[in-house]
Enzyme design. Structure first.
Site, PDB file in Angstrom:
ATOM      1  N   GLU A   1      11.677 -18.650  67.665  1.00 61.66           N
ATOM      2  CA  GLU A   1      12.417 -17.384  67.830  1.00 61.66           C
ATOM      3  C   GLU A   1      13.036 -17.243  69.221  1.00 61.66           C
ATOM      4  O   GLU A   1      12.721 -18.013  70.127  1.00 61.66           O
ATOM      5  CB  GLU A   1      11.490 -16.210  67.538  1.00 61.66           C
TER       6      GLU A   1
ATOM      7  N   LYS B   1      17.723  -6.878  71.143  1.00 62.48           N
ATOM      8  CA  LYS B   1      16.494  -7.409  70.549  1.00 62.48           C
ATOM      9  C   LYS B   1      16.467  -6.874  69.126  1.00 62.48           C
ATOM     10  O   LYS B   1      16.410  -5.666  68.927  1.00 62.48           O
ATOM     11  CB  LYS B   1      15.297  -6.898  71.361  1.00 62.48           C
TER      12      LYS B   1
ATOM     13  N   VAL C   1       9.976 -11.824  65.622  1.00 65.83           N
ATOM     14  CA  VAL C   1       9.267 -12.532  64.550  1.00 65.83           C
ATOM     15  C   VAL C   1       9.783 -12.081  63.186  1.00 65.83           C
ATOM     16  O   VAL C   1      10.018 -12.906  62.294  1.00 65.83           O
ATOM     17  CB  VAL C   1       7.730 -12.288  64.665  1.00 65.83           C
TER      18      VAL C   1
ATOM     19  N   ASP D   1       3.967   3.653  66.902  1.00 64.15           N
ATOM     20  CA  ASP D   1       4.620   2.387  67.198  1.00 64.15           C
ATOM     21  C   ASP D   1       3.886   1.224  66.527  1.00 64.15           C
ATOM     22  O   ASP D   1       2.820   0.801  66.966  1.00 64.15           O
ATOM     23  CB  ASP D   1       4.678   2.179  68.721  1.00 64.15           C
TER      24      ASP D   1
ATOM     25  N   SER E   1       4.906  -2.601  65.054  1.00 61.74           N
ATOM     26  CA  SER E   1       5.985  -3.583  65.038  1.00 61.74           C
ATOM     27  C   SER E   1       6.482  -3.868  63.616  1.00 61.74           C
ATOM     28  O   SER E   1       5.695  -3.907  62.668  1.00 61.74           O
ATOM     29  CB  SER E   1       5.489  -4.881  65.665  1.00 61.74           C
TER      30      SER E   1
ATOM     31  N   ASP F   1       7.185  -6.580  62.695  1.00 64.06           N
ATOM     32  CA  ASP F   1       6.554  -7.856  62.328  1.00 64.06           C
ATOM     33  C   ASP F   1       5.519  -7.652  61.218  1.00 64.06           C
ATOM     34  O   ASP F   1       5.372  -8.498  60.330  1.00 64.06           O
ATOM     35  CB  ASP F   1       5.833  -8.487  63.534  1.00 64.06           C
TER      36      ASP F   1
ATOM     37  N   LYS G   1      -0.544 -10.028  70.317  1.00 60.81           N
ATOM     38  CA  LYS G   1      -0.557  -9.824  71.772  1.00 60.81           C
ATOM     39  C   LYS G   1      -1.642  -8.839  72.169  1.00 60.81           C
ATOM     40  O   LYS G   1      -1.796  -7.787  71.534  1.00 60.81           O
ATOM     41  CB  LYS G   1       0.817  -9.351  72.225  1.00 60.81           C
TER      42      LYS G   1
HETATM   43  N1  PSU Z   1       5.483 -13.919  71.653  1.00 60.00           N
HETATM   44  C1  PSU Z   1       5.505 -13.977  73.008  1.00 60.00           C
HETATM   45  N2  PSU Z   1       6.343 -13.098  73.649  1.00 60.00           N
HETATM   46  C2  PSU Z   1       7.162 -12.212  72.977  1.00 60.00           C
HETATM   47  C3  PSU Z   1       7.126 -12.174  71.543  1.00 60.00           C
HETATM   48  C4  PSU Z   1       6.264 -13.057  70.938  1.00 60.00           C
HETATM   49  O1  PSU Z   1       4.796 -14.784  73.629  1.00 60.00           O
HETATM   50  O2  PSU Z   1       7.903 -11.456  73.618  1.00 60.00           O
HETATM   51  C5  PSU Z   1       8.038 -11.210  70.788  1.00 60.00           C
HETATM   52  C6  PSU Z   1       8.196 -11.575  69.317  1.00 60.00           C
HETATM   53  O3  PSU Z   1       9.569 -11.747  69.056  1.00 60.00           O
HETATM   54  C7  PSU Z   1       7.672 -10.377  68.550  1.00 60.00           C
HETATM   55  C8  PSU Z   1       8.024  -9.282  69.491  1.00 60.00           C
HETATM   56  O4  PSU Z   1       8.249 -10.243  67.284  1.00 60.00           O
HETATM   57  O5  PSU Z   1       7.617  -9.828  70.755  1.00 60.00           O
HETATM   58  C9  PSU Z   1       7.353  -7.965  69.147  1.00 60.00           C
HETATM   59  O6  PSU Z   1       8.091  -6.911  69.654  1.00 60.00           O
HETATM   60  P1  PSU Z   1       7.801  -5.419  69.154  1.00 60.00           P
HETATM   61  O7  PSU Z   1       6.397  -5.138  69.607  1.00 60.00           O
HETATM   62  O8  PSU Z   1       8.823  -4.560  69.871  1.00 60.00           O
HETATM   63  O9  PSU Z   1       7.971  -5.398  67.670  1.00 60.00           O
HETATM   64 MN    MN Z   2       7.657  -1.186  68.377  1.00 60.93          MN
END
Ligand code: PSU
Ligand code: MN
Length: 315
Positions: free
Chosen positions: A26, A88, A108, A140, A142, A144, A161
């Site tokens: 990605e 993004k 993702v 919030d 994701s 994903d 994460k």
């Molecule tokens: N893995 C990492 N760093 C990142 C991500 C994944 O080591 O920044 C990204 C991925 O693209 C994942 C996104 O889908 O962070 C999640 O963002 P959000 O919490 O805004 O959905």
């Molecule tokens: Mn979010």
């Protein structure tokens, strides 16, 4: 809007036609997850690691409205450069970037959608997005999560994460019918740390076993994905307890500064890097390479399985 919205690199197209193993990568981690200009080397090294283990890398992103599968080095450099406006996008915003001819990094969820469209079932990233801490207040969660629940993709990552609410993330994955599978571990790894208090019920020990499970999911037609949790290498890991207080502080800071929505994850990752004197950044890079390597090994096994099973059952 352009007539052609997809571009597949020659190398990736050839590999797909020849049924060679391909691993999707990605671009949000490049554009919004890691600082410029080191993010370029990291993205290129992930590709190199994939190749070393026998698969073809397909890094995915959107360039001026064209969804590109198999970004060139130049294209990666463009998306990595924070001087350019790079959106993004999750799967829900992909059409916006295409329609408006913007350049965008895919998360993702968006990358899984595109990879699945091109029949690439294996994808490596750092950590999936999930349920954020303080979700009671912010809601919030994701994209994903929802995507993992409906796209049949094996996502190789170091867990979710650790800036997230991990127990809630695990629960939601289960509710959505996502198989959370430990790779040589029976606990849910916490991104920078190998261990966390959360246990996993299902484990595989080899890339071949992971390929069997993926093959089974595809054959049954069960919607949704598999999260293959690959703990960060020991040498680079940061202990779970050590990070907890730093993460909590960063979460409070994000709230105080009204950091919201898509900006939350990049903000927390960069604050953590500052507060750990770059240790978390080093760990993040190490786990990305580690995941790219495992994904490539699984893709190789999966490719061999598919060739064999074609002869017998026609999948
Ligand atoms: N893995 C990492 N760093 C990142 C991500 C994944 O080591 O920044 C990204 C991925 O693209 C994942 C996104 O889908 O962070 C999640 O963002 P959000 O919490 O805004 O959905
Ligand atoms: Mn979010």
């Amino acid at each position: 809007m352009k007539d052609i919205i997809y571009k597949v690199s020659e190398e990736v197209e050839r590999a797909l036609l020849d049924e060679k193993p391909v691993v999707a990568l990605e671009s949000t981690v490049i554009s919004h997850g890691l600082p410029y200009p080191g993010n370029i080397q990291t993205a290129l090294k992930m590709e190199e690691v994939v190749r070393k283990e026998g698969s073809i890398p397909a890094t995915i992103g959107v360039l001026n409205g064209v969804v590109t599968v198999g970004l060139s080095q130049k294209e990666i450099e463009y998306l990595a450069d924070t001087n350019h406006t790079i959106l993004k996008v999750g799967v829900g915003e992909l059409d916006y970037a295409i329609g408006m001819e913007y350049s965008a990094a895919t998360t993702v969820s968006a990358t899984s959608w595109i990879a699945n469209f091109f029949k690439i079932p294996i994808f490596a990233t750092g950590g999936i997005g999930g349920v954020h801490r303080g979700v009671e207040k912010t809601w919030d969660v994701s994209q994903d999560m929802h995507s993992l629940g409906r796209i049949p993709m094996m996502v190789v990552c170091a867990g979710a994460k650790s800036i997230l609410d991990l127990p809630k993330t695990l629960e939601l994955l289960e509710s959505y019918g996502v198989l959370t599978l430990g790779y040589q571990t029976d606990c849910f790894p916490a991104f920078y740390s190998r261990e966390s208090p959360m246990k996993l019920a299902h484990t595989v020990q080899t890339p071949l076993d992971a390929a069997y499970v993926l093959m089974s999911r595809l054959k049954t037609g069960i919607p949704g994905g598999i999260v293959l949790c690959n703990p960060i290498p020991k040498e680079e890991a940061v202990p779970y307890e050590e990070l907890e207080s730093i993460i909590n502080e960063a979460v409070i800071e994000a709230d105080r500064n009204h950091i919201e929505k898509k900006a939350v994850t990049p903000f927390l990752l960069s604050r953590l890097s500052q507060k750990t004197g770059g240790r978390s950044l080093k760990a993040n890079k190490a786990l990305l390479f580690h995941n790219a390597s495992l994904a490539s090994k699984v893709a190789v096994e999966f490719g061999a399985l598919r060739r064999r099973s074609k002869k017998t059952i026609g999948f």
